[in-house]
Design a protein around this motif. Sequence first.
Motif, PDB file in Angstrom:
ATOM      1  N   GLY A 178      51.154  28.244 -16.362  1.00 22.80           N
ATOM      2  CA  GLY A 178      50.318  28.764 -15.295  1.00 22.80           C
ATOM      3  C   GLY A 178      50.413  27.963 -14.010  1.00 22.80           C
ATOM      4  O   GLY A 178      50.048  28.455 -12.931  1.00 22.80           O
ATOM      5  N   ARG A 179      50.912  26.733 -14.113  1.00 17.35           N
ATOM      6  CA  ARG A 179      51.105  25.895 -12.923  1.00 17.35           C
ATOM      7  C   ARG A 179      52.503  26.041 -12.323  1.00 17.35           C
ATOM      8  O   ARG A 179      52.877  25.290 -11.421  1.00 17.35           O
ATOM      9  CB  ARG A 179      50.858  24.424 -13.264  1.00 17.35           C
ATOM     10  N   GLY A 180      53.279  26.965 -12.859  1.00 16.54           N
ATOM     11  CA  GLY A 180      54.587  27.225 -12.286  1.00 16.54           C
ATOM     12  C   GLY A 180      55.755  26.595 -13.002  1.00 16.54           C
ATOM     13  O   GLY A 180      56.882  26.597 -12.485  1.00 16.54           O
ATOM     14  N   PHE A 181      55.539  26.057 -14.213  1.00 19.09           N
ATOM     15  CA  PHE A 181      56.617  25.465 -14.988  1.00 19.09           C
ATOM     16  C   PHE A 181      57.046  26.447 -16.084  1.00 19.09           C
ATOM     17  O   PHE A 181      56.214  26.977 -16.817  1.00 19.09           O
ATOM     18  CB  PHE A 181      56.163  24.142 -15.617  1.00 19.09           C
ATOM     19  N   HIS A 182      58.351  26.639 -16.203  1.00 16.82           N
ATOM     20  CA  HIS A 182      58.857  27.656 -17.117  1.00 16.82           C
ATOM     21  C   HIS A 182      59.873  27.104 -18.116  1.00 16.82           C
ATOM     22  O   HIS A 182      60.490  27.875 -18.849  1.00 16.82           O
ATOM     23  CB  HIS A 182      59.468  28.806 -16.320  1.00 16.82           C
ATOM     24  N   ARG A 183      60.034  25.791 -18.143  1.00 15.58           N
ATOM     25  CA  ARG A 183      60.929  25.157 -19.114  1.00 15.58           C
ATOM     26  C   ARG A 183      60.201  23.985 -19.761  1.00 15.58           C
ATOM     27  O   ARG A 183      59.519  23.217 -19.083  1.00 15.58           O
ATOM     28  CB  ARG A 183      62.229  24.718 -18.430  1.00 15.58           C
ATOM     29  N   PHE A 184      60.404  23.863 -21.075  1.00 15.38           N
ATOM     30  CA  PHE A 184      59.605  22.939 -21.876  1.00 15.38           C
ATOM     31  C   PHE A 184      60.483  22.257 -22.926  1.00 15.38           C
ATOM     32  O   PHE A 184      61.516  22.800 -23.335  1.00 15.38           O
ATOM     33  CB  PHE A 184      58.466  23.688 -22.592  1.00 15.38           C
ATOM     34  N   LYS A 185      60.022  21.080 -23.370  1.00 15.38           N
ATOM     35  CA  LYS A 185      60.674  20.397 -24.493  1.00 15.38           C
ATOM     36  C   LYS A 185      59.604  19.809 -25.392  1.00 15.38           C
ATOM     37  O   LYS A 185      58.681  19.147 -24.909  1.00 15.38           O
ATOM     38  CB  LYS A 185      61.605  19.294 -23.991  1.00 15.38           C
ATOM     39  N   PHE A 186      59.722  20.067 -26.685  1.00 13.19           N
ATOM     40  CA  PHE A 186      58.773  19.481 -27.641  1.00 13.19           C
ATOM     41  C   PHE A 186      59.471  18.393 -28.451  1.00 13.19           C
ATOM     42  O   PHE A 186      60.702  18.380 -28.586  1.00 13.19           O
ATOM     43  CB  PHE A 186      58.165  20.554 -28.554  1.00 13.19           C
ATOM     44  N   ALA A 187      58.674  17.473 -28.964  1.00 13.68           N
ATOM     45  CA  ALA A 187      59.193  16.320 -29.696  1.00 13.68           C
ATOM     46  C   ALA A 187      59.085  16.551 -31.196  1.00 13.68           C
ATOM     47  O   ALA A 187      57.991  16.739 -31.734  1.00 13.68           O
ATOM     48  CB  ALA A 187      58.422  15.059 -29.311  1.00 13.68           C
ATOM     49  N   PRO A 350      49.005  10.344 -14.748  1.00 13.39           N
ATOM     50  CA  PRO A 350      48.005   9.270 -14.724  1.00 13.39           C
ATOM     51  C   PRO A 350      48.408   8.074 -13.870  1.00 13.39           C
ATOM     52  O   PRO A 350      47.545   7.347 -13.372  1.00 13.39           O
ATOM     53  CB  PRO A 350      47.892   8.864 -16.201  1.00 13.39           C
ATOM     54  N   ASN A 351      49.731   7.873 -13.718  1.00 10.73           N
ATOM     55  CA  ASN A 351      50.202   6.671 -13.029  1.00 10.73           C
ATOM     56  C   ASN A 351      50.540   6.901 -11.555  1.00 10.73           C
ATOM     57  O   ASN A 351      51.094   6.012 -10.896  1.00 10.73           O
ATOM     58  CB  ASN A 351      51.422   6.098 -13.753  1.00 10.73           C
ATOM     59  N   ARG A 352      50.181   8.064 -11.010  1.00 10.64           N
ATOM     60  CA  ARG A 352      50.413   8.313  -9.587  1.00 10.64           C
ATOM     61  C   ARG A 352      49.795   7.224  -8.710  1.00 10.64           C
ATOM     62  O   ARG A 352      50.340   6.864  -7.661  1.00 10.64           O
ATOM     63  CB  ARG A 352      49.800   9.658  -9.178  1.00 10.64           C
ATOM     64  N   ARG A 353      48.668   6.707  -9.126  1.00  8.84           N
ATOM     65  CA  ARG A 353      47.939   5.735  -8.313  1.00  8.84           C
ATOM     66  C   ARG A 353      48.696   4.413  -8.173  1.00  8.84           C
ATOM     67  O   ARG A 353      48.328   3.559  -7.346  1.00  8.84           O
ATOM     68  CB  ARG A 353      46.571   5.458  -8.947  1.00  8.84           C
ATOM     69  N   LEU A 354      49.734   4.216  -8.978  1.00  6.32           N
ATOM     70  CA  LEU A 354      50.461   2.954  -8.954  1.00  6.32           C
ATOM     71  C   LEU A 354      51.503   2.886  -7.853  1.00  6.32           C
ATOM     72  O   LEU A 354      52.118   1.837  -7.650  1.00  6.32           O
ATOM     73  CB  LEU A 354      51.142   2.715 -10.313  1.00  6.32           C
ATOM     74  N   LEU A 355      51.720   3.996  -7.156  1.00  4.81           N
ATOM     75  CA  LEU A 355      52.752   4.037  -6.123  1.00  4.81           C
ATOM     76  C   LEU A 355      52.191   4.463  -4.782  1.00  4.81           C
ATOM     77  O   LEU A 355      51.330   5.335  -4.706  1.00  4.81           O
ATOM     78  CB  LEU A 355      53.852   5.022  -6.508  1.00  4.81           C
ATOM     79  N   ASP A 356      52.740   3.878  -3.732  1.00  3.90           N
ATOM     80  CA  ASP A 356      52.597   4.413  -2.385  1.00  3.90           C
ATOM     81  C   ASP A 356      53.838   5.249  -2.098  1.00  3.90           C
ATOM     82  O   ASP A 356      54.965   4.820  -2.359  1.00  3.90           O
ATOM     83  CB  ASP A 356      52.493   3.283  -1.358  1.00  3.90           C
ATOM     84  N   GLY A 357      53.647   6.447  -1.568  1.00  2.95           N
ATOM     85  CA  GLY A 357      54.756   7.355  -1.294  1.00  2.95           C
ATOM     86  C   GLY A 357      54.367   8.771  -1.652  1.00  2.95           C
ATOM     87  O   GLY A 357      53.324   9.007  -2.276  1.00  2.95           O
ATOM     88  N   ASP A 358      55.189   9.729  -1.286  1.00  2.86           N
ATOM     89  CA  ASP A 358      54.836  11.133  -1.470  1.00  2.86           C
ATOM     90  C   ASP A 358      55.666  11.830  -2.545  1.00  2.86           C
ATOM     91  O   ASP A 358      55.802  13.052  -2.523  1.00  2.86           O
ATOM     92  CB  ASP A 358      54.949  11.886  -0.146  1.00  2.86           C
ATOM     93  N   MET A 359      56.242  11.090  -3.493  1.00  4.15           N
ATOM     94  CA  MET A 359      56.941  11.706  -4.622  1.00  4.15           C
ATOM     95  C   MET A 359      55.983  12.617  -5.371  1.00  4.15           C
ATOM     96  O   MET A 359      54.836  12.253  -5.631  1.00  4.15           O
ATOM     97  CB  MET A 359      57.487  10.620  -5.553  1.00  4.15           C
ATOM     98  N   ASP A 360      56.456  13.824  -5.739  1.00  7.79           N
ATOM     99  CA  ASP A 360      55.557  14.782  -6.363  1.00  7.79           C
ATOM    100  C   ASP A 360      56.338  15.673  -7.320  1.00  7.79           C
ATOM    101  O   ASP A 360      57.571  15.780  -7.233  1.00  7.79           O
ATOM    102  CB  ASP A 360      54.877  15.637  -5.291  1.00  7.79           C
ATOM    103  N   CYS A 361      55.601  16.320  -8.227  1.00  7.88           N
ATOM    104  CA  CYS A 361      56.170  17.330  -9.106  1.00  7.88           C
ATOM    105  C   CYS A 361      55.135  18.434  -9.255  1.00  7.88           C
ATOM    106  O   CYS A 361      54.064  18.204  -9.830  1.00  7.88           O
ATOM    107  CB  CYS A 361      56.550  16.738 -10.462  1.00  7.88           C
ATOM    108  N   ARG A 362      55.459  19.602  -8.750  1.00  6.33           N
ATOM    109  CA  ARG A 362      54.547  20.740  -8.859  1.00  6.33           C
ATOM    110  C   ARG A 362      55.350  22.029  -8.724  1.00  6.33           C
ATOM    111  O   ARG A 362      56.459  22.036  -8.211  1.00  6.33           O
ATOM    112  CB  ARG A 362      53.434  20.671  -7.813  1.00  6.33           C
ATOM    113  N   ASP A 363      54.763  23.117  -9.254  1.00  3.63           N
ATOM    114  CA  ASP A 363      55.406  24.439  -9.188  1.00  3.63           C
ATOM    115  C   ASP A 363      56.818  24.415  -9.750  1.00  3.63           C
ATOM    116  O   ASP A 363      57.728  25.092  -9.250  1.00  3.63           O
ATOM    117  CB  ASP A 363      55.424  24.964  -7.747  1.00  3.63           C
TER     118      ASP A 363
END
Length: 390
Positions: A178-187, A350-363
């Motif tokens: 629903g967030r725009g991801f259409h490929r997955f991997k399970f362990a 959860p670890n986004r707060r550990l970096l300064d910068g605009d790296m992102d993953c969405r849609d």
Amino acid sequence: MSERVARVEVFSLTVPRDTPYLGALRPGETVNEKGYLVRRGNRTVYPTVDRSVLVRVESTSGAVGWGETYGIVAPGATMAIVDDLLGPFVVGRDPHDVAVIHDDLYDLMRVRGYTGGFYLDALAAVDIALWDLAGRLCGLPVVKLLGGQRHHAVPAYVSGLPKPTLAERQAMAVEWQGRGFHRFKFAAPVADDGVVAEIAALREALGPDAGIACDMHWAHTAEQAIALIHAMEPHGLWFAEAPVRPEDVDGLARVADRVSTTVAAGEEWRTVFDLLPRVARRACGIVQPEMGHTGITEFMRMGQYATAHHLRIMPHATIGAGIFMAASLQASAALAAVECHEYQHSVFEPNRRLLDGDMDCRDGAYSLPTGAGLGVAPSGEALSLLQPFR
């Protein structure tokens, strides 16, 4: 006087987690006094925290580059290699000579058999830091130093569904869809009802068009892996990752030859030399370099060799603060054959707060961080958590 490396420092970074990587403990799994557990499904050790090793390189003008590598187990070993051996040989070098420095450091120990493990993990962190520093000194993102930017966004697949029941893992996958991801991997090690039941349930939940891959975690013989892959194929298996033990090149080639599904491998490889015998045997169709093990120099060599042999590249997601994740994206954007990149959402978010910068993953895609070098740096919170080598 031209710019020179003035200082190399190494640190560990430890960040608590609510649940261990891959999810809650399964029956028979316990945490020892060092905070480690062994997953019964793949007999591999993991910590109960997120932990990595960071390298800080400073030039004579005061410019700083950051690198990162794995520190999930025995981080002191990697740190000692940087502090005692690699760092002193980098001080005084021209920081623009990154690949030359990499090869000089590799040569220091190659005849002693140190072509993997902690030594090359340490080298990877130093290499990433030097590329970051070189980019910052030039005022350019690292991708521009690697030949140019071929991708402005890197497609991502959701990796891991760390929930305790199959129904909850289905629901989690649908939420990401629903967030725009259409490929997955399970362990496979935490597919408690078996891999066939896992992919059947995910296919039912996600529909016919979703990509669904299985990470088999090196746990099988070739014949076992072939049988399991054949059983999953009617449910539309996207790719099968790490079906046999890493050292079983013949077994990997046998699996690739006997199944219709594309076989993926490579997260444990350190250099292009690990790739050569697998490519010679056509033992995989997807190459998965892991920046935390390779560094940028070897990542690019592996990627270019794979491209020349018409293989697909889907880099393994880095597990750490995000510095070598940014490095992986910079390198991936320079390689034409990169088709998709793993997205370890349970670490990245959860670890986004550990970096300064605009790296992102969405849609369904990563966006590269902008700015010079890697485009990221440890945040104030991350800096407060760093522990220097003692």
